[in-house]
Scaffold this motif. Structure first.
Motif, PDB file in Angstrom:
ATOM      1  N   GLN A   1       0.823  -1.216   0.000  1.00  0.00           N
ATOM      2  CA  GLN A   1       0.000   0.000   0.000  1.00  0.00           C
ATOM      3  C   GLN A   1       0.854   1.262   0.000  1.00  0.00           C
ATOM      4  O   GLN A   1       0.605   2.209   0.749  1.00  0.00           O
ATOM      5  N   LYS A   2       1.881   1.278  -0.851  1.00  0.00           N
ATOM      6  CA  LYS A   2       2.695   2.471  -1.032  1.00  0.00           C
ATOM      7  C   LYS A   2       3.369   2.393  -2.398  1.00  0.00           C
ATOM      8  O   LYS A   2       3.476   1.314  -2.987  1.00  0.00           O
ATOM      9  N   ASP A   3       3.797   3.536  -2.899  1.00  0.00           N
ATOM     10  CA  ASP A   3       4.438   3.587  -4.212  1.00  0.00           C
ATOM     11  C   ASP A   3       5.912   3.202  -4.117  1.00  0.00           C
ATOM     12  O   ASP A   3       6.568   3.414  -3.093  1.00  0.00           O
ATOM     13  N   PHE A   4       6.417   2.641  -5.204  1.00  0.00           N
ATOM     14  CA  PHE A   4       7.818   2.258  -5.297  1.00  0.00           C
ATOM     15  C   PHE A   4       8.451   2.923  -6.513  1.00  0.00           C
ATOM     16  O   PHE A   4       7.793   3.121  -7.539  1.00  0.00           O
ATOM     17  N   GLY A   5       9.742   3.269  -6.381  1.00  0.00           N
ATOM     18  CA  GLY A   5      10.487   3.828  -7.493  1.00  0.00           C
ATOM     19  C   GLY A   5      11.087   2.725  -8.351  1.00  0.00           C
ATOM     20  O   GLY A   5      10.554   1.623  -8.450  1.00  0.00           O
ATOM     21  N   ARG A   6      12.231   2.987  -8.949  1.00  0.00           N
ATOM     22  CA  ARG A   6      12.864   2.010  -9.827  1.00  0.00           C
ATOM     23  C   ARG A   6      13.324   0.788  -9.035  1.00  0.00           C
ATOM     24  O   ARG A   6      13.745   0.892  -7.887  1.00  0.00           O
ATOM     25  N   LEU A   7      13.217  -0.353  -9.691  1.00  0.00           N
ATOM     26  CA  LEU A   7      13.613  -1.614  -9.073  1.00  0.00           C
ATOM     27  C   LEU A   7      14.618  -2.340  -9.958  1.00  0.00           C
ATOM     28  O   LEU A   7      14.509  -2.316 -11.191  1.00  0.00           O
ATOM     29  N   LYS A   8      15.568  -2.985  -9.323  1.00  0.00           N
ATOM     30  CA  LYS A   8      16.431  -3.929 -10.017  1.00  0.00           C
ATOM     31  C   LYS A   8      15.729  -5.279  -9.942  1.00  0.00           C
ATOM     32  O   LYS A   8      15.429  -5.770  -8.860  1.00  0.00           O
ATOM     33  N   VAL A   9      15.444  -5.867 -11.099  1.00  0.00           N
ATOM     34  CA  VAL A   9      14.673  -7.106 -11.162  1.00  0.00           C
ATOM     35  C   VAL A   9      15.580  -8.233 -11.647  1.00  0.00           C
ATOM     36  O   VAL A   9      16.164  -8.149 -12.729  1.00  0.00           O
ATOM     37  N   VAL A  10      15.709  -9.277 -10.834  1.00  0.00           N
ATOM     38  CA  VAL A  10      16.542 -10.424 -11.197  1.00  0.00           C
ATOM     39  C   VAL A  10      15.707 -11.703 -11.079  1.00  0.00           C
ATOM     40  O   VAL A  10      15.519 -12.217  -9.976  1.00  0.00           O
ATOM     41  N   PRO A  11      15.175 -12.222 -12.201  1.00  0.00           N
ATOM     42  CA  PRO A  11      14.473 -13.508 -12.128  1.00  0.00           C
ATOM     43  C   PRO A  11      15.477 -14.638 -11.913  1.00  0.00           C
ATOM     44  O   PRO A  11      16.576 -14.620 -12.461  1.00  0.00           O
ATOM     45  N   GLN A  12      15.115 -15.606 -11.107  1.00  0.00           N
ATOM     46  CA  GLN A  12      15.909 -16.816 -10.908  1.00  0.00           C
ATOM     47  C   GLN A  12      17.346 -16.499 -10.463  1.00  0.00           C
ATOM     48  O   GLN A  12      18.315 -16.878 -11.114  1.00  0.00           O
ATOM     49  N   ARG A  13      17.486 -15.816  -9.349  1.00  0.00           N
ATOM     50  CA  ARG A  13      18.822 -15.581  -8.815  1.00  0.00           C
ATOM     51  C   ARG A  13      19.265 -16.801  -8.005  1.00  0.00           C
ATOM     52  O   ARG A  13      18.550 -17.270  -7.131  1.00  0.00           O
ATOM     53  N   VAL A  14      20.470 -17.284  -8.292  1.00  0.00           N
ATOM     54  CA  VAL A  14      21.000 -18.461  -7.611  1.00  0.00           C
ATOM     55  C   VAL A  14      22.078 -18.017  -6.621  1.00  0.00           C
ATOM     56  O   VAL A  14      23.023 -17.309  -6.983  1.00  0.00           O
ATOM     57  N   LEU A  15      21.915 -18.399  -5.354  1.00  0.00           N
ATOM     58  CA  LEU A  15      22.912 -18.150  -4.318  1.00  0.00           C
ATOM     59  C   LEU A  15      23.566 -19.480  -3.981  1.00  0.00           C
ATOM     60  O   LEU A  15      22.940 -20.357  -3.384  1.00  0.00           O
ATOM     61  N   LEU A  16      24.805 -19.647  -4.386  1.00  0.00           N
ATOM     62  CA  LEU A  16      25.487 -20.925  -4.222  1.00  0.00           C
ATOM     63  C   LEU A  16      25.889 -21.148  -2.769  1.00  0.00           C
ATOM     64  O   LEU A  16      26.063 -20.204  -2.001  1.00  0.00           O
ATOM     65  N   GLY A  17      26.073 -22.417  -2.396  1.00  0.00           N
ATOM     66  CA  GLY A  17      26.610 -22.737  -1.086  1.00  0.00           C
ATOM     67  C   GLY A  17      28.063 -22.297  -0.998  1.00  0.00           C
ATOM     68  O   GLY A  17      28.751 -22.160  -2.019  1.00  0.00           O
ATOM     69  N   ASN A  18      28.561 -22.069   0.206  1.00  0.00           N
ATOM     70  CA  ASN A  18      29.941 -21.624   0.377  1.00  0.00           C
ATOM     71  C   ASN A  18      30.963 -22.709   0.079  1.00  0.00           C
ATOM     72  O   ASN A  18      32.149 -22.440  -0.009  1.00  0.00           O
ATOM     73  N   ASP A  19      30.503 -23.941  -0.042  1.00  0.00           N
ATOM     74  CA  ASP A  19      31.363 -25.055  -0.403  1.00  0.00           C
ATOM     75  C   ASP A  19      30.512 -26.081  -1.137  1.00  0.00           C
ATOM     76  O   ASP A  19      29.273 -25.973  -1.158  1.00  0.00           O
ATOM     77  N   THR A  20      31.165 -27.079  -1.729  1.00  0.00           N
ATOM     78  CA  THR A  20      30.423 -28.043  -2.542  1.00  0.00           C
ATOM     79  C   THR A  20      29.473 -28.905  -1.720  1.00  0.00           C
ATOM     80  O   THR A  20      28.534 -29.491  -2.267  1.00  0.00           O
ATOM     81  N   ASN A  21      29.709 -29.010  -0.414  1.00  0.00           N
ATOM     82  CA  ASN A  21      28.844 -29.836   0.424  1.00  0.00           C
ATOM     83  C   ASN A  21      27.805 -29.017   1.188  1.00  0.00           C
ATOM     84  O   ASN A  21      27.131 -29.535   2.077  1.00  0.00           O
ATOM     85  N   LEU A  22      27.675 -27.719   0.848  1.00  0.00           N
ATOM     86  CA  LEU A  22      26.725 -26.856   1.534  1.00  0.00           C
ATOM     87  C   LEU A  22      25.602 -26.438   0.588  1.00  0.00           C
ATOM     88  O   LEU A  22      25.807 -26.238  -0.606  1.00  0.00           O
ATOM     89  N   HIS A  23      24.425 -26.291   1.160  1.00  0.00           N
ATOM     90  CA  HIS A  23      23.200 -26.011   0.404  1.00  0.00           C
ATOM     91  C   HIS A  23      23.212 -24.589  -0.140  1.00  0.00           C
ATOM     92  O   HIS A  23      23.646 -23.654   0.530  1.00  0.00           O
ATOM     93  N   GLY A  24      22.713 -24.438  -1.361  1.00  0.00           N
ATOM     94  CA  GLY A  24      22.485 -23.122  -1.939  1.00  0.00           C
ATOM     95  C   GLY A  24      20.996 -22.825  -1.992  1.00  0.00           C
ATOM     96  O   GLY A  24      20.184 -23.557  -1.425  1.00  0.00           O
ATOM     97  N   ALA A  25      20.629 -21.742  -2.678  1.00  0.00           N
ATOM     98  CA  ALA A  25      19.215 -21.369  -2.793  1.00  0.00           C
ATOM     99  C   ALA A  25      18.969 -20.769  -4.169  1.00  0.00           C
ATOM    100  O   ALA A  25      19.817 -20.050  -4.709  1.00  0.00           O
ATOM    101  N   ARG A  26      17.816 -21.074  -4.737  1.00  0.00           N
ATOM    102  CA  ARG A  26      17.400 -20.457  -5.992  1.00  0.00           C
ATOM    103  C   ARG A  26      16.195 -19.585  -5.704  1.00  0.00           C
ATOM    104  O   ARG A  26      15.126 -20.074  -5.351  1.00  0.00           O
TER     105      ARG A  26
END
Length: 210
Positions: A40-65
């Protein structure tokens, strides 16, 4: 799993929602309108990133999409000093195991976003606010609310101000408890039933590619 035709999808589907926010000339406007109706408020310009992948800090750690990652433009006149990050997650996965894991899932998303949003040498004051928005056609907590807002507080003193900059909104498309705003009801109905017939307010008409 059988492939579905485009006309069988709705905006709670990862593919169609990602395509919408990435649609030339429409995506950023739709993202602004989505946030405007929710907050319920106005927003200015946005940076839009579809499907951003955040990798795990190591190969055995979980990431997030992250389905759709939105960030206020820090150079915009409308943006606050600490631009807020919005992670929008349409979710159709209504199996019991996934629902019970939702609180820990969003906790993990917050942690991954935070870990990448504070530059080396900056103080914690510079840590950006993060709001995760889950949009779903099922009731995650069984109380028939359209909006569940989750934010840390002090159990002993619930009225004591405490804002770590993290918030989560669970939006249930069919909820009615608490008299949710009509425009929000129309938005969530449109996201679950994405047809021309459900474009029922001026904001949705502005962002509709049809």
């Amino acid at each position: 799993m059988a492939r579905r035709k485009l006309e069988e999808l709705n905006l709670l589907d990862d593919f169609l929602f990602g395509s919408m926010v990435n649609y030339p000339g429409i995506g950023e406007q739709f993202s602004r309108i989505l946030l405007k109706i929710i907050f319920q408020k106005d927003f200015g310009r946005l940076k839009v990133v579809p499907q951003r992948v955040l990798l795990g800090n190591d190969t055995n750690l979980h990431g997030a999409r992250l389905d759709v990652y939105l960030e206020e433009d820090a150079l915009s006149e409308d943006a606050p000093d600490n631009a807020t990050i919005y992670d929008v997650e349409p979710d159709n996965d209504s199996n019991t195991q996934s629902i019970t894991a939702l609180p820990k899932r969003v906790r993990f998303y917050h942690a991954k976003i935070d870990s990448e949003s504070l530059e080396s040498g900056k103080t914690y004051h510079a840590l950006k606010n993060v709001i995760i928005i889950m949009i779903m056609p099922y009731d995650p907590f069984g109380l028939n609310r359209m909006v569940y807002t989750i934010q840390n507080s002090c159990q002993e003193e619930p009225q004591m101000p405490y804002d770590g900059g993290a918030k989560t909104l669970f939006l249930y498309t069919r909820g009615s408890a608490g008299n949710p705003p009509q425009e929000l009801c129309q938005l969530l109905t449109y996201m679950e039933h994405t047809t021309r017939a459900n474009v029922k307010n001026e904001n949705l008409k502005k962002s509709n590619p049809w």
